[in-house]
Design a protein around this motif. Structure first.
Motif, short mmCIF file in Angstrom:
data_model
loop_
_atom_site.label_atom_id
_atom_site.label_comp_id
_atom_site.label_asym_id
_atom_site.label_seq_id
_atom_site.Cartn_x
_atom_site.Cartn_y
_atom_site.Cartn_z
N ARG A 182 -3.99 8.45 2.89
CA ARG A 182 -5.34 8.95 3.15
C ARG A 182 -5.46 9.55 4.55
NH1 ARG A 182 -8.65 4.39 2.25
NH2 ARG A 182 -8.39 3.96 4.44
N ALA A 183 -4.76 8.99 5.53
CA ALA A 183 -4.82 9.47 6.92
C ALA A 183 -4.04 10.77 7.13
CB ALA A 183 -4.30 8.40 7.87
N ALA A 184 -3.15 11.11 6.20
CA ALA A 184 -2.33 12.32 6.33
C ALA A 184 -3.16 13.56 5.98
CB ALA A 184 -1.13 12.23 5.40
N THR A 185 -2.70 14.70 6.45
CA THR A 185 -3.36 15.95 6.11
C THR A 185 -3.10 16.27 4.63
OG1 THR A 185 -1.43 17.32 6.62
CG2 THR A 185 -2.97 16.88 8.44
N ALA A 186 -3.93 17.13 4.07
CA ALA A 186 -3.77 17.52 2.67
C ALA A 186 -2.39 18.11 2.42
CB ALA A 186 -4.86 18.50 2.27
N GLU A 187 -1.90 18.90 3.36
CA GLU A 187 -0.57 19.50 3.21
C GLU A 187 0.52 18.45 3.20
OE1 GLU A 187 2.34 22.72 5.41
OE2 GLU A 187 0.20 22.78 5.83
N ALA A 188 0.40 17.44 4.05
CA ALA A 188 1.40 16.37 4.10
C ALA A 188 1.35 15.50 2.86
CB ALA A 188 1.19 15.52 5.35
N ARG A 189 0.18 15.35 2.25
CA ARG A 189 0.04 14.52 1.04
C ARG A 189 0.59 15.19 -0.21
NH1 ARG A 189 -6.16 12.68 1.76
NH2 ARG A 189 -6.30 14.86 2.30
N ARG A 190 0.67 16.51 -0.21
CA ARG A 190 1.00 17.28 -1.41
C ARG A 190 2.26 16.81 -2.13
NH1 ARG A 190 4.30 21.03 -2.81
NH2 ARG A 190 5.09 21.34 -0.73
N PRO A 191 3.38 16.57 -1.47
CA PRO A 191 4.60 16.24 -2.23
C PRO A 191 4.66 14.79 -2.73
CG PRO A 191 5.11 16.36 0.10
CD PRO A 191 3.67 16.80 -0.06
N PHE A 192 3.71 13.95 -2.32
CA PHE A 192 3.73 12.54 -2.73
C PHE A 192 3.15 12.35 -4.12
CE2 PHE A 192 4.39 12.13 1.75
CZ PHE A 192 5.17 10.99 1.89
N ILE A 193 3.74 11.46 -4.89
CA ILE A 193 3.31 11.15 -6.24
C ILE A 193 2.71 9.74 -6.23
CG2 ILE A 193 4.07 10.77 -8.61
CD1 ILE A 193 6.37 12.73 -7.98
N PRO A 194 1.49 9.57 -6.78
CA PRO A 194 0.89 8.24 -6.78
C PRO A 194 1.52 7.30 -7.81
CG PRO A 194 -0.55 9.80 -7.88
CD PRO A 194 0.61 10.59 -7.34
N ARG A 235 -1.96 -6.05 -6.60
CA ARG A 235 -1.24 -4.79 -6.77
C ARG A 235 -1.87 -3.73 -5.86
NH1 ARG A 235 2.09 -4.16 -11.17
NH2 ARG A 235 2.37 -6.09 -12.33
N GLN A 236 -1.07 -2.79 -5.41
CA GLN A 236 -1.49 -1.76 -4.47
C GLN A 236 -1.15 -0.38 -5.01
OE1 GLN A 236 -2.80 -2.66 -1.29
NE2 GLN A 236 -2.76 -4.73 -2.12
N ASP A 237 -1.94 0.60 -4.60
CA ASP A 237 -1.58 1.99 -4.88
C ASP A 237 -0.62 2.45 -3.80
OD1 ASP A 237 -3.38 1.85 -6.95
OD2 ASP A 237 -4.93 3.00 -5.93
N VAL A 238 0.52 2.98 -4.20
CA VAL A 238 1.49 3.52 -3.25
C VAL A 238 1.79 4.96 -3.64
CG1 VAL A 238 2.51 1.27 -2.72
CG2 VAL A 238 3.53 2.67 -4.52
N TYR A 239 2.40 5.68 -2.74
CA TYR A 239 2.70 7.10 -2.94
C TYR A 239 4.16 7.31 -2.58
CZ TYR A 239 -2.30 7.25 -3.18
OH TYR A 239 -3.59 7.00 -3.56
N ILE A 240 4.89 7.96 -3.50
CA ILE A 240 6.32 8.16 -3.26
C ILE A 240 6.62 9.62 -3.01
CG2 ILE A 240 6.85 6.17 -4.74
CD1 ILE A 240 8.20 8.27 -6.64
N LEU A 241 7.57 9.83 -2.13
CA LEU A 241 8.14 11.14 -1.90
C LEU A 241 9.44 11.14 -2.71
CD1 LEU A 241 8.03 13.85 -0.42
CD2 LEU A 241 9.30 12.77 1.44
N PRO A 242 9.51 11.92 -3.79
CA PRO A 242 10.68 11.86 -4.67
C PRO A 242 11.98 12.21 -3.93
CG PRO A 242 8.92 13.14 -5.67
CD PRO A 242 8.52 12.89 -4.25
N LEU A 243 13.07 11.69 -4.47
CA LEU A 243 14.39 12.02 -3.92
C LEU A 243 14.65 13.51 -3.97
CD1 LEU A 243 16.56 9.14 -5.39
CD2 LEU A 243 15.97 9.51 -2.99
#
Length: 65
Positions: free
Chosen positions: A29-41, A53-61
């Motif tokens: 949430r603290a990241a810019t929209a551009e920085a969030r784009r490649p992450f998958i929830p 349980r928590q919501d996490v966001y992954i940057l794919p390999l």
């Protein structure tokens, strides 16, 4: 403290999920929209040592096309 423990647990999860990096919801949430784009929830993920349980966001390999 709690932040260091969470960071360590998220880092260790990169071996279990197809991720080069995993961040928590507040970091995402603290990241810019551009920085969030490649992450998958990954909603409702169980993190070792946490009761809820928590919501996490992954940057794919590999970048998703």
């Amino acid at each position: 403290g709690n932040t260091t423990n969470l960071a360590s647990r998220l880092q260790s999860m990169t071996r279990e999920l197809p991720a080069s990096m995993i961040i928590d919801h507040s970091t995402w949430r603290a990241a810019t929209a551009e920085a969030r784009r490649p992450f998958i929830p990954y909603v409702g993920t169980q993190i070792r040592g946490l009761s809820e349980r928590q919501d996490v966001y992954i940057l794919p390999l590999h970048e998703v096309a």
